[in-house]
Design an enzyme around this catalytic site. Sequence first.
Site, PDB file in Angstrom:
ATOM      1  CG  HIS A 204      -0.371   0.145   2.539  1.00 51.01           C
ATOM      2  ND1 HIS A 204       0.052  -0.924   3.296  1.00 51.01           N
ATOM      3  CD2 HIS A 204      -0.119   1.237   3.294  1.00 51.01           C
ATOM      4  CE1 HIS A 204       0.523  -0.494   4.450  1.00 51.01           C
ATOM      5  NE2 HIS A 204       0.437   0.825   4.478  1.00 51.01           N
ATOM      6  CG  ASP A 240       0.194  -4.303   2.468  1.00 51.77           C
ATOM      7  OD1 ASP A 240       0.610  -3.624   1.513  1.00 51.77           O
ATOM      8  OD2 ASP A 240      -0.020  -3.824   3.605  1.00 51.77           O
ATOM      9  CB  SER A 323       3.210   1.342   6.189  1.00 53.78           C
ATOM     10  OG  SER A 323       1.988   1.458   6.849  1.00 53.78           O
TER      11      SER A 323
END
Length: 585
Positions: A204, A240, A323
Amino acid sequence: MAVSVHTGTASAAPEVGPEVVALAEGLGVSHQAAGERLRRQERAHAVLAALPASVAPAGVWFDEASGRLAVAVTTEGAAAVARSRGAQAVMVARDAETLSMLRGRVLALITPEVAFNTVGVDQRANEVLVTVDRTRMNAATRRFVEAVSSISGVRVELSDGGPRQQAGEVRPGNPWWPQGESNCSIGFAATDANGGKHFVTAGHCTNNANQPAYGQSGNANRIGTSNVGGTRSVNGREGDMGVVAVTEPGWTLSPSVNTWGSSPVTVAGVAEALVGERVCHTGNTSKWQCGTVTYVNETVNYGGGIVIEGLTFTTACSRGGDSGGAWLRGDKAVGLHSGGPAQCVSNPSKDQQSIFQPVGEALRKWNLTLVTGSGGGDTQAPSAPGNLRSTSQTATSISLAWNAATDNVGVTGYDVYVNNALATSVGATSATISGLDPDTAYSVTVRAKDAAGNVSAPSTAITVRTQPGSGGRTFTNGTDHPIADHRTTSSQVRSTATGTAANPVRVAITARHTCQEDLRVRVVSPAGWWYNLKYSGGSTCTPFPGTVAYSFSPFSEQASGTWTLEITDTGTGDTGVLDSWSITL
């Protein structure tokens, strides 16, 4: 009183590795306790690797109380074998096949309107656990909760929130900036077969194709390019994970993990994480945090249509900006940070925990080799397998063999790649790849793996062509099924095809309906994964055009088993019939 005095040379304290220091500081325990924990975890992985296939565990985890591998089994025979190999056997009611079936039943009940958070197997409880955000409860979600709560072996937990994706030197844990966006964190440095430099991070963070990547905010100090060609990022059911190409001069790749004040840990290899193990992660916001693995292979609904399979949950704290950052078990790379809660809490519930994408999957998908160093463990990669050859071919399969690789700690298995995508992993020096298209040429390579998690360079590639086809993998259901307003029509076929499903899988549907715009069509695999073929929507109604062909790319599916076609009529005042359908695997 006489005092006896002993003189002599004091023995030196044993050397403590940086991975031990980092874990000790992350958990707030002594170096001795952290070192013993890592040693016991490594022994558990060795026991797991040595278990024969006959054990067929329903679950495995690291048992903190005993410091051993725990194996869930359903028979006394399997328990005896597990104990003989050094594992702790736990008798349970449901085997792995039953749990997989239950998980598939739950997933098959999920429609886009259902606001679930996660679906996965709670290995220690021997049941499927479903979590749901009560603050997003709607009519479809209430029906879903009622339905799955009635299934024996399924547990439902409600929460008040849900998981979300958090938004020099290429070093694990350091920040990086996609052009014009807030920062993410670097996962692990890696190289490709040609020596090209890259790092893996969250998908992402790499959604945009050919997006400049920077080492400082304000579009300063460019590193390279994210998601080159638009094929180096996924943020959906497959995972992801994404890749940033390091192209700018002056940037070097480092295996040294930024632990934000503790001794840096040098990455020694790649591994998988077990439930019950202690792991740590590094990221730009939360810095260095450690916790316990609680669930693996989870289906996570991040909202906005983003549903991801195969994720791992831990109790370690994380926040936005982490992230893509690195997760480690000791000095082994295990994951890339994916998501977590809005804030860190003590004793987090499942929906308040941090989530990571297993890093091995990303390395295999893009045929990358992890950058490792000599700071801990044994880091020598095996030799490349030699003399790769095809021993036979059919219309839908190829059989392969190769010469064994060599390694200083021992080769544990081989990964077989077809057209640069992982096709299978085996322990022997041969494999059969099924589910291929007839009369088609495929490029094949093989990599060796060792007990320390190192992966060899690829073998010399060979090209193998399948035999011309003669059908035999198409299965049909010709029974009529009515298509009614606001109902889902299901029709099943039983496939006896062997091996993996074809890519793509082809579906042909013959139906009559007065408003095809009201129809939503999907296929559910034997493992419970669903694949959308057609979405509903449109301002005018047109009849379903007789026979329509569809295709989809499966998610590592086996061809055998029951495949289900689901047609949902989302409108009112329409009539229709499903006449027949077929699936070619």
